[in-house]
Design a protein around this motif. Structure first.
Motif, PDB file in Angstrom:
ATOM      1  N   LEU A  11       3.654  -0.326 -12.089  1.00  0.00           N
ATOM      2  CA  LEU A  11       3.554   0.741 -11.089  1.00  0.00           C
ATOM      3  C   LEU A  11       4.847   0.869 -10.297  1.00  0.00           C
ATOM      4  O   LEU A  11       5.290   1.978  -9.986  1.00  0.00           O
ATOM      5  N   GLY A  12       5.457  -0.254  -9.953  1.00  0.00           N
ATOM      6  CA  GLY A  12       6.730  -0.230  -9.244  1.00  0.00           C
ATOM      7  C   GLY A  12       7.828   0.414 -10.061  1.00  0.00           C
ATOM      8  O   GLY A  12       8.646   1.172  -9.536  1.00  0.00           O
ATOM      9  N   LEU A  13       7.860   0.121 -11.352  1.00  0.00           N
ATOM     10  CA  LEU A  13       8.839   0.765 -12.231  1.00  0.00           C
ATOM     11  C   LEU A  13       8.590   2.268 -12.330  1.00  0.00           C
ATOM     12  O   LEU A  13       9.539   3.069 -12.312  1.00  0.00           O
ATOM     13  N   ALA A  14       7.329   2.652 -12.432  1.00  0.00           N
ATOM     14  CA  ALA A  14       6.999   4.077 -12.489  1.00  0.00           C
ATOM     15  C   ALA A  14       7.370   4.787 -11.193  1.00  0.00           C
ATOM     16  O   ALA A  14       7.903   5.907 -11.210  1.00  0.00           O
ATOM     17  N   LEU A  15       7.113   4.138 -10.060  1.00  0.00           N
ATOM     18  CA  LEU A  15       7.497   4.713  -8.765  1.00  0.00           C
ATOM     19  C   LEU A  15       9.010   4.862  -8.666  1.00  0.00           C
ATOM     20  O   LEU A  15       9.517   5.880  -8.190  1.00  0.00           O
ATOM     21  N   SER A  16       9.738   3.851  -9.114  1.00  0.00           N
ATOM     22  CA  SER A  16      11.200   3.902  -9.073  1.00  0.00           C
ATOM     23  C   SER A  16      11.719   5.027  -9.946  1.00  0.00           C
ATOM     24  O   SER A  16      12.618   5.778  -9.557  1.00  0.00           O
ATOM     25  N   VAL A  20      13.811   8.236  -8.548  1.00  0.00           N
ATOM     26  CA  VAL A  20      15.155   8.565  -9.038  1.00  0.00           C
ATOM     27  C   VAL A  20      15.172   9.957  -9.644  1.00  0.00           C
ATOM     28  O   VAL A  20      16.119  10.721  -9.472  1.00  0.00           O
ATOM     29  N   ARG A  21      14.119  10.306 -10.333  1.00  0.00           N
ATOM     30  CA  ARG A  21      14.051  11.620 -10.983  1.00  0.00           C
ATOM     31  C   ARG A  21      13.935  12.760  -9.962  1.00  0.00           C
ATOM     32  O   ARG A  21      14.567  13.793 -10.127  1.00  0.00           O
ATOM     33  N   LEU A  22      13.152  12.551  -8.914  1.00  0.00           N
ATOM     34  CA  LEU A  22      12.891  13.629  -7.963  1.00  0.00           C
ATOM     35  C   LEU A  22      13.849  13.654  -6.775  1.00  0.00           C
ATOM     36  O   LEU A  22      14.100  14.714  -6.210  1.00  0.00           O
TER      37      LEU A  22
END
Length: 90
Positions: A11-16, A20-22
């Motif tokens: 989840l932390g990787l997905a949030l990161s 970064v993308r947005l």
């Protein structure tokens, strides 16, 4: 507990990645964001697990997501707009 830890790191990787993308223009370099997200979510999972107790895996992951998002939000820099008013003398 092990699955909660692995899930919170993911989840932390997905949030990161989403941050970064947005919000790439308002964040520091990508490396700092990706080094902050997973440990923040893991910390969030630990805090939530201690608060809720064993047997609340979904609640623990929600807590990891929330605390990870709050921690990543601390990395945000303000936009280019400044407040109008007198300048503070240095």
């Amino acid at each position: 507990m092990l699955l909660e830890a692995i899930g919170s790191v993911l989840l932390g990787l997905a949030l990161s990645w989403a941050a970064v993308r947005l919000l790439a223009d308002r964040l520091p370099e990508r490396r700092a964001v990706f080094l902050t997200g997973p440990p923040a979510a893991l910390f969030g999972a630990h805090v939530t697990h201690v608060a809720l107790g064993p047997g609340h895996s979904l609640g623990t992951l929600v807590g990891a997501l929330l605390i990870g998002a709050v921690t990543l939000s601390l990395l945000l820099r303000p936009t280019g707009r400044r407040l109008r008013g007198r300048a503070i003398p240095s």
